[in-house]
Design an enzyme around this catalytic site. Sequence first.
Site, short mmCIF file in Angstrom:
data_model
loop_
_atom_site.label_atom_id
_atom_site.label_comp_id
_atom_site.label_asym_id
_atom_site.label_seq_id
_atom_site.Cartn_x
_atom_site.Cartn_y
_atom_site.Cartn_z
N GLU A 43 0.83 -1.22 0.00
CA GLU A 43 0.00 0.00 0.00
C GLU A 43 0.86 1.27 0.00
O GLU A 43 0.56 2.24 -0.69
CB GLU A 43 -0.96 0.00 1.19
CG GLU A 43 -1.96 -1.14 1.19
CD GLU A 43 -2.78 -1.25 -0.09
OE1 GLU A 43 -3.03 -0.21 -0.74
OE2 GLU A 43 -3.16 -2.37 -0.45
N GLU A 75 -0.67 -2.53 -9.85
CA GLU A 75 -0.73 -3.55 -8.80
C GLU A 75 0.54 -4.41 -8.80
O GLU A 75 1.10 -4.69 -7.74
CB GLU A 75 -1.97 -4.43 -8.94
CG GLU A 75 -3.25 -3.75 -8.52
CD GLU A 75 -3.25 -3.30 -7.07
OE1 GLU A 75 -2.76 -4.04 -6.19
OE2 GLU A 75 -3.73 -2.18 -6.81
#
Length: 183
Positions: free
Chosen positions: A75, A148
Amino acid sequence: RVHLITYDEDPRLYGIVQRLADKAGLPMPEVGISEVPMPNAFATGRNPKNAAVVATRPLLNMLNDDELEGVLAHELTHVKNRDILVMSVASTMASLVSYITRMAVWASIFSGSDEDNGGGHLIIALLADMLLPIAAMLVQLGVSRNREYMADEGGARLTGKPMALASALRTIESGCSSRAPTL
């Protein structure tokens, strides 16, 4: 439904984020906990100075410290790479393509110039209205998937424990499938 926390409220979560932010050379983001029943974590904010990292309670309960560190490093890599901004731009561009093609359809309908070419402009505009938004969405999905993968790689490099992130993803997947309703 996010509760922003301090170190005193959850030393484990706050401490991991603090260590990772220092290691990544990022300013300390706000840290939050959500009581949503699915295991998840996310980052938000348009740049590192305005970022927040949030984990859900089930995620905190499900992962050991190394796994949680891997997920939070993932994150924070989104924050460092400004992925929230990148995806906002990609989404805006996809919406803009849809809007422009829709305007072209209406312009073709009301322009009156199609009498000369048998409706060719309208057919082209309708095809563009159907196909270009799909193409824009596919580009947006490709950008998202790429970001991602980059966050996975960045998180693994940040922690130096790639297998902990892989283990966390397996644990989260099994946790999500065990919570899914049976049909």
